[in-house]
Motif scaffolding. Structure first.
Motif, PDB file in Angstrom:
ATOM      1  N   ASP A  43      61.234  29.372  86.875  1.00 31.99           N
ATOM      2  CA  ASP A  43      61.109  27.738  88.683  1.00 31.99           C
ATOM      3  C   ASP A  43      62.752  27.083  88.049  1.00 31.99           C
ATOM      4  OD1 ASP A  43      59.035  29.067  89.950  1.00 31.99           O
ATOM      5  OD2 ASP A  43      58.330  28.360  89.310  1.00 31.99           O
ATOM      6  N   ARG A  44      63.570  26.918  89.308  1.00 37.50           N
ATOM      7  CA  ARG A  44      64.867  26.393  88.714  1.00 37.50           C
ATOM      8  C   ARG A  44      64.777  25.209  90.165  1.00 37.50           C
ATOM      9  NH1 ARG A  44      66.418  31.478  87.618  1.00 37.50           N
ATOM     10  NH2 ARG A  44      67.436  31.926  90.130  1.00 37.50           N
ATOM     11  N   PRO A  45      65.968  24.071  90.333  1.00 36.52           N
ATOM     12  CA  PRO A  45      65.896  23.218  90.763  1.00 36.52           C
ATOM     13  C   PRO A  45      67.435  23.972  91.610  1.00 36.52           C
ATOM     14  CG  PRO A  45      66.778  22.160  88.977  1.00 36.52           C
ATOM     15  CD  PRO A  45      65.987  23.195  88.835  1.00 36.52           C
ATOM     16  N   LEU A 109      64.760  19.523  76.008  1.00 33.45           N
ATOM     17  CA  LEU A 109      64.823  18.577  76.987  1.00 33.45           C
ATOM     18  C   LEU A 109      65.829  16.742  76.105  1.00 33.45           C
ATOM     19  CD1 LEU A 109      65.812  16.912  79.175  1.00 33.45           C
ATOM     20  CD2 LEU A 109      63.343  15.947  79.359  1.00 33.45           C
ATOM     21  N   ALA A 110      64.236  16.583  74.973  1.00 38.45           N
ATOM     22  CA  ALA A 110      64.403  16.006  74.307  1.00 38.45           C
ATOM     23  C   ALA A 110      66.132  16.563  72.936  1.00 38.45           C
ATOM     24  CB  ALA A 110      63.380  15.656  72.667  1.00 38.45           C
ATOM     25  N   ASP A 111      66.920  18.027  72.676  1.00 35.91           N
ATOM     26  CA  ASP A 111      67.317  17.458  71.725  1.00 35.91           C
ATOM     27  C   ASP A 111      69.426  17.008  72.889  1.00 35.91           C
ATOM     28  OD1 ASP A 111      68.719  19.130  70.032  1.00 35.91           O
ATOM     29  OD2 ASP A 111      69.517  20.462  71.872  1.00 35.91           O
ATOM     30  N   ILE A 112      68.192  17.403  74.547  1.00 37.56           N
ATOM     31  CA  ILE A 112      70.476  17.608  74.582  1.00 37.56           C
ATOM     32  C   ILE A 112      70.235  16.251  75.416  1.00 37.56           C
ATOM     33  CG2 ILE A 112      69.287  17.641  77.220  1.00 37.56           C
ATOM     34  CD1 ILE A 112      71.868  19.440  78.042  1.00 37.56           C
ATOM     35  N   VAL A 113      68.902  15.484  75.148  1.00 36.20           N
ATOM     36  CA  VAL A 113      69.360  13.989  75.190  1.00 36.20           C
ATOM     37  C   VAL A 113      70.167  13.371  74.449  1.00 36.20           C
ATOM     38  CG1 VAL A 113      68.049  11.359  75.945  1.00 36.20           C
ATOM     39  CG2 VAL A 113      67.161  13.781  77.569  1.00 36.20           C
ATOM     40  N   LEU A 114      69.249  13.448  73.632  1.00 37.04           N
ATOM     41  CA  LEU A 114      70.005  12.466  71.850  1.00 37.04           C
ATOM     42  C   LEU A 114      71.552  13.419  72.062  1.00 37.04           C
ATOM     43  CD1 LEU A 114      66.920  13.518  69.268  1.00 37.04           C
ATOM     44  CD2 LEU A 114      67.749  11.085  70.179  1.00 37.04           C
ATOM     45  N   THR A 151      67.272  20.741  82.493  1.00 37.59           N
ATOM     46  CA  THR A 151      66.412  20.782  81.614  1.00 37.59           C
ATOM     47  C   THR A 151      65.691  20.052  82.176  1.00 37.59           C
ATOM     48  OG1 THR A 151      68.340  21.289  79.822  1.00 37.59           O
ATOM     49  CG2 THR A 151      66.273  20.628  79.521  1.00 37.59           C
ATOM     50  N   ALA A 152      65.466  19.414  82.491  1.00 36.11           N
ATOM     51  CA  ALA A 152      64.731  18.350  82.764  1.00 36.11           C
ATOM     52  C   ALA A 152      63.963  18.981  84.127  1.00 36.11           C
ATOM     53  CB  ALA A 152      65.144  16.654  83.426  1.00 36.11           C
ATOM     54  N   ALA A 153      64.699  19.513  85.309  1.00 34.78           N
ATOM     55  CA  ALA A 153      64.299  19.973  86.255  1.00 34.78           C
ATOM     56  C   ALA A 153      63.089  20.960  86.041  1.00 34.78           C
ATOM     57  CB  ALA A 153      65.171  19.928  87.140  1.00 34.78           C
ATOM     58  N   ILE A 154      64.051  21.725  85.052  1.00 37.01           N
ATOM     59  CA  ILE A 154      62.877  23.096  84.501  1.00 37.01           C
ATOM     60  C   ILE A 154      62.027  22.488  83.729  1.00 37.01           C
ATOM     61  CG2 ILE A 154      63.069  25.017  82.805  1.00 37.01           C
ATOM     62  CD1 ILE A 154      66.328  25.343  83.975  1.00 37.01           C
ATOM     63  N   VAL A 155      61.543  21.659  83.345  1.00 28.98           N
ATOM     64  CA  VAL A 155      60.893  20.448  82.297  1.00 28.98           C
ATOM     65  C   VAL A 155      59.781  20.503  82.932  1.00 28.98           C
ATOM     66  CG1 VAL A 155      59.083  19.411  81.184  1.00 28.98           C
ATOM     67  CG2 VAL A 155      61.497  20.415  80.525  1.00 28.98           C
ATOM     68  N   VAL A 156      59.757  20.172  84.534  1.00 26.33           N
ATOM     69  CA  VAL A 156      58.911  19.722  85.534  1.00 26.33           C
ATOM     70  C   VAL A 156      58.553  20.832  85.907  1.00 26.33           C
ATOM     71  CG1 VAL A 156      58.258  18.058  87.501  1.00 26.33           C
ATOM     72  CG2 VAL A 156      60.220  17.371  85.851  1.00 26.33           C
ATOM     73  N   LEU A 157      59.442  21.611  86.835  1.00 27.63           N
ATOM     74  CA  LEU A 157      58.885  22.915  87.657  1.00 27.63           C
ATOM     75  C   LEU A 157      58.474  23.495  86.641  1.00 27.63           C
ATOM     76  CD1 LEU A 157      62.432  23.306  89.836  1.00 27.63           C
ATOM     77  CD2 LEU A 157      60.442  22.068  91.001  1.00 27.63           C
ATOM     78  N   ASN A 158      58.580  24.226  85.311  1.00 27.28           N
ATOM     79  CA  ASN A 158      57.818  25.058  84.974  1.00 27.28           C
ATOM     80  C   ASN A 158      56.404  24.135  84.075  1.00 27.28           C
ATOM     81  OD1 ASN A 158      59.162  27.818  85.107  1.00 27.28           O
ATOM     82  ND2 ASN A 158      60.533  25.336  84.987  1.00 27.28           N
TER      83      ASN A 158
END
Length: 158
Positions: A43-45, A109-114, A151-158
């Motif tokens: 599920d993607r935004p 998500l944690a990786d990409i924020v770093l 990535t954050a949206a995918i984490v929330v949606l999935n």
């Protein structure tokens, strides 16, 4: 053994930078073997790009990242800037295996924020020696910030 003339040394020094980003791209390519099916199954935004866009964008960005690092090195930049350059490459290389191969969206998500932070720090170091090398990192930063939101949206949606 014949020494390499001075006028050729700096351009030849681009090769390790190209090799480093090619290594990152290779890791990503191997880890993304099933990326199309994984991506299409999520599920993607509404702001998610089509899958075909990632390859061309990353090809251009990797070339620019290599040139940026080379320009910084050529300008005699601080060693710490090159350390941050390496850190951001390692974080970049980790994202695709985390996301596509492991399905660890939260860790990705944690990786990409770093990664976002590491790109900013790298650009700040690069700016001390050559503004062009820092400026060349801005499209990369923009794309990774967009990818962070995705990535954050995918984490929330999935």
């Amino acid at each position: 053994m014949t020494a390499i003339p001075g006028r050729l040394r700096a351009p030849l020094a681009l090769l390790p930078f190209l090799a480093a980003v090619a290594g990152v791209a290779l890791v990503g390519g191997l880890a993304a073997a099933n990326a199309r099916s994984v991506y299409s199954g999520l599920d993607r935004p509404s702001f998610a790009p089509p899958a075909w866009l990632f390859g061309p964008v990353w090809t251009v960005l990797y070339l620019v990242i290599a040139v940026s690092g080379w320009l910084y090195w050529k300008s005699g930049g601080e060693r710490q800037g090159l350390v941050w350059y390496a850190v951001q490459l390692l974080l970049n290389a980790a994202w695709t295996p985390l996301f596509f191969a492991a399905g660890a969206y939260g860790l990705a998500l944690a990786d990409i924020v770093l990664l976002d932070v590491a790109i900013v720090v790298t650009a700040l170091y690069f700016r001390r020696s050559t503004r062009l090398s820092a400026a060349l990192l801005l499209p990369y930063l923009a794309w990774t910030l967009y990818a962070t939101a995705l990535t954050a949206a995918i984490v929330v949606l999935n």
